[in-house]
Write an enzyme that holds these catalytic residues in place. Structure first.
Site, mmCIF file in Angstrom:
data_model
loop_
_atom_site.group_PDB
_atom_site.id
_atom_site.type_symbol
_atom_site.label_atom_id
_atom_site.label_comp_id
_atom_site.label_asym_id
_atom_site.label_seq_id
_atom_site.Cartn_x
_atom_site.Cartn_y
_atom_site.Cartn_z
ATOM 1 N N ILE A 14 -24.832 29.946 9.241
ATOM 2 C CA ILE A 14 -24.221 29.021 10.197
ATOM 3 C C ILE A 14 -23.423 29.766 11.277
ATOM 4 O O ILE A 14 -23.367 29.331 12.432
ATOM 5 C CB ILE A 14 -23.350 27.963 9.486
ATOM 6 N N SER A 36 -17.032 40.752 8.223
ATOM 7 C CA SER A 36 -18.236 40.523 7.438
ATOM 8 C C SER A 36 -18.502 41.747 6.588
ATOM 9 O O SER A 36 -18.316 42.870 7.045
ATOM 10 C CB SER A 36 -19.425 40.280 8.378
ATOM 11 N N LYS A 90 -17.255 23.076 6.736
ATOM 12 C CA LYS A 90 -17.284 22.046 5.710
ATOM 13 C C LYS A 90 -18.013 22.584 4.483
ATOM 14 O O LYS A 90 -18.839 23.479 4.645
ATOM 15 C CB LYS A 90 -17.943 20.755 6.196
HETATM 16 P P1 NAP Z 1 -24.571 31.827 4.055
HETATM 17 O O1 NAP Z 1 -25.769 31.986 4.935
HETATM 18 O O2 NAP Z 1 -24.696 32.140 2.611
HETATM 19 O O3 NAP Z 1 -23.425 32.663 4.730
HETATM 20 C C1 NAP Z 1 -22.137 32.745 4.182
HETATM 21 C C2 NAP Z 1 -21.577 34.118 4.477
HETATM 22 O O4 NAP Z 1 -20.305 34.226 3.871
HETATM 23 C C3 NAP Z 1 -22.421 35.247 3.875
HETATM 24 O O5 NAP Z 1 -23.432 35.660 4.735
HETATM 25 C C4 NAP Z 1 -21.373 36.301 3.662
HETATM 26 O O6 NAP Z 1 -21.177 36.917 4.904
HETATM 27 C C5 NAP Z 1 -20.122 35.543 3.376
HETATM 28 N N1 NAP Z 1 -19.856 35.506 1.930
HETATM 29 C C6 NAP Z 1 -20.674 35.071 0.942
HETATM 30 N N2 NAP Z 1 -20.083 35.209 -0.253
HETATM 31 C C7 NAP Z 1 -18.875 35.750 -0.016
HETATM 32 C C8 NAP Z 1 -17.812 36.148 -0.850
HETATM 33 N N3 NAP Z 1 -17.883 36.008 -2.164
HETATM 34 N N4 NAP Z 1 -16.721 36.653 -0.272
HETATM 35 C C9 NAP Z 1 -16.627 36.798 1.068
HETATM 36 N N5 NAP Z 1 -17.644 36.451 1.907
HETATM 37 C C10 NAP Z 1 -18.738 35.931 1.358
HETATM 38 O O7 NAP Z 1 -24.030 30.313 4.129
HETATM 39 P P2 NAP Z 1 -24.004 29.362 5.397
HETATM 40 O O8 NAP Z 1 -25.220 28.496 5.391
HETATM 41 O O9 NAP Z 1 -23.706 30.110 6.620
HETATM 42 O O10 NAP Z 1 -22.823 28.400 4.965
HETATM 43 C C11 NAP Z 1 -21.466 28.769 5.045
HETATM 44 C C12 NAP Z 1 -20.662 27.487 5.118
HETATM 45 O O11 NAP Z 1 -21.084 26.770 6.287
HETATM 46 C C13 NAP Z 1 -20.910 26.548 3.935
HETATM 47 O O12 NAP Z 1 -19.745 25.916 3.543
HETATM 48 C C14 NAP Z 1 -21.886 25.517 4.482
HETATM 49 O O13 NAP Z 1 -21.748 24.243 3.868
HETATM 50 C C15 NAP Z 1 -21.479 25.453 5.939
HETATM 51 N N6 NAP Z 1 -22.559 24.996 6.805
HETATM 52 C C16 NAP Z 1 -23.815 25.520 6.713
HETATM 53 C C17 NAP Z 1 -24.848 24.995 7.506
HETATM 54 C C18 NAP Z 1 -26.262 25.523 7.446
HETATM 55 O O14 NAP Z 1 -27.156 24.908 8.058
HETATM 56 N N7 NAP Z 1 -26.542 26.644 6.805
HETATM 57 C C19 NAP Z 1 -24.586 23.970 8.385
HETATM 58 C C20 NAP Z 1 -23.285 23.523 8.510
HETATM 59 C C21 NAP Z 1 -22.301 24.025 7.710
HETATM 60 P P3 NAP Z 1 -20.987 38.467 5.061
HETATM 61 O O15 NAP Z 1 -22.149 39.095 4.406
HETATM 62 O O16 NAP Z 1 -20.984 38.544 6.512
HETATM 63 O O17 NAP Z 1 -19.673 38.852 4.446
#
Ligand code: NAP
Length: 308
Positions: A14, A36, A90
């Protein structure tokens, strides 16, 4: 206008898909750094953790937390303690009560805590609210069905406690629902399907109502292949309203009343800039409370293991 210097924390799907572009597009907002463990952007200061960012980073005013919900509370507390405004993706937390101390910290520090609901900024949501305000609502059905393998590839956190499973997208539907309906709704029953190897549901059916006994049903399913649905159907005394495409399109009896390109995240950053100007907070936990109640009331079934 003084720019709000923002650092993105957590550079996953996101952050890349929406936050970077929205910050660039919104006057008064500027991307100043990234924290990150794995990613960086050319020309921007980069730090592995939020602690390193706060200790050694360039001057910033705010952080935007794009990490999974399980790690966000501690990051928000660290940022508020360092005097930064905080924007939360969120859902705002892994539980309802964990937000209380953050709200208190923000108030004491006179810093903004902004719990975002991006779907509420979809272009047809406000027109839908206005249309419904003048009608008698008979029933509501929410159909939020998507293919988890397409939209959340490799996101193991979603299946862990606090990851919400199918409520990760489902809470977006609830954030819209609670904005467009004139009266508060509450959950009366829920059925939750848990894969045998997961700690969060892959599908959920909810029954909700309001003080007048309105019939509201919601179907959330992560196993949808083929056409995806992010739709809210409302039967009223003056026709059927369909809010579709996650809130981007509004139809009444087949006639389109509103449709516009997605600018949800620009809306979020405009609001963040506005809030930070005075240090006011905006934390509405209503959608999270409904999800929490679904977990409290849910009848559980175990379904086949999920393999990504
Ligand atoms: P994601 O692709 O898994 O990305 C989350 C990022 O957070 C990871 O790439 C990692 O970044 C970091 N992270 C993961 N585990 C961690 C940990 N234990 N400690 C510290 N950093 C950690 O997830 P996402 O889809 O972007 O979603 C993130 C949030 O945005 C969620 O709450 C989701 O509900 C919300 N969201 C997502 C979407 C969607 O379409 N994907 C839409 C709206 C809202 P680094 O490797 O850079 O550290």
């Amino acid at each position: 206008m003084t720019e709000l210097r923002i650092a993105i924390v957590g550079f996953g799907k996101i952050a890349r898909d929406q936050h970077v572009g929205a910050i660039a597009a919104v006057p008064g907002a500027a991307l100043a750094a990234i924290a990150s463990r794995n990613a960086s952007l050319p020309g921007l200061p980069h730090f592995a953790t939020i602690e390193e960012l706060l200790e050694k980073g360039p001057p910033i005013d705010a952080v935007s937390l794009c990490t999974p919900p399980q790690v966000r509370r501690a990051q928000a507390a660290a940022a508020l303690a360092a005097g930064k405004h905080v924007m939360l993706e969120k859902p705002p937390g892994i539980g309802v009560a964990e937000l209380d101390p953050l709200v208190a910290m923000a108030a004491e520090a006179k810093r903004t805590l902004f719990a975002t609901w991006h779907s509420r900024h979809a272009p047809a949501v406000e027109p839908a609210r206005q249309w419904l305000a003048e009608r008698r609502i008979k029933s509501v059905h929410v159909s939020w069905k998507e293919d988890v393998r397409v939209w959340h590839p490799g996101q193991g956190w979603i299946w862990e406690p606090g990851g919400l499973g199918v409520f990760d997208p489902g809470i977006n539907a609830l954030s819209i629902l609670t904005k467009i309906l004139p009266k508060p709704v509450f959950v009366t029953a829920a059925e939750l399907a848990f894969p045998a190897n997961c700690q969060a549901p892959i599908a959920a059916n909810l029954t909700l109502t309001d003080i007048d006994g309105l019939a509201v049903t919601a179907e959330f399913d992560f196993r949808q292949t083929g056409p995806q649905s992010w739709d809210i159907l409302v039967d009223t005394d003056q026709g059927r309203m369909t809010l579709s495409s996650g809130g981007a399109r509004l139809e009444v009896d087949g006639k389109v009343l509103a449709e516009a390109p997605d600018e949800e995240y620009r809306g979020l950053y405009r609001r963040f800039v506005e809030l930070a100007a005075t240090g006011a907070s905006d934390v509405d936990l209503t959608p999270l409370r409904l999800v929490a109640d679904a977990f409290l009331l849910g009848r559980r079934t175990v379904v086949e293991p999920f393999v990504d």
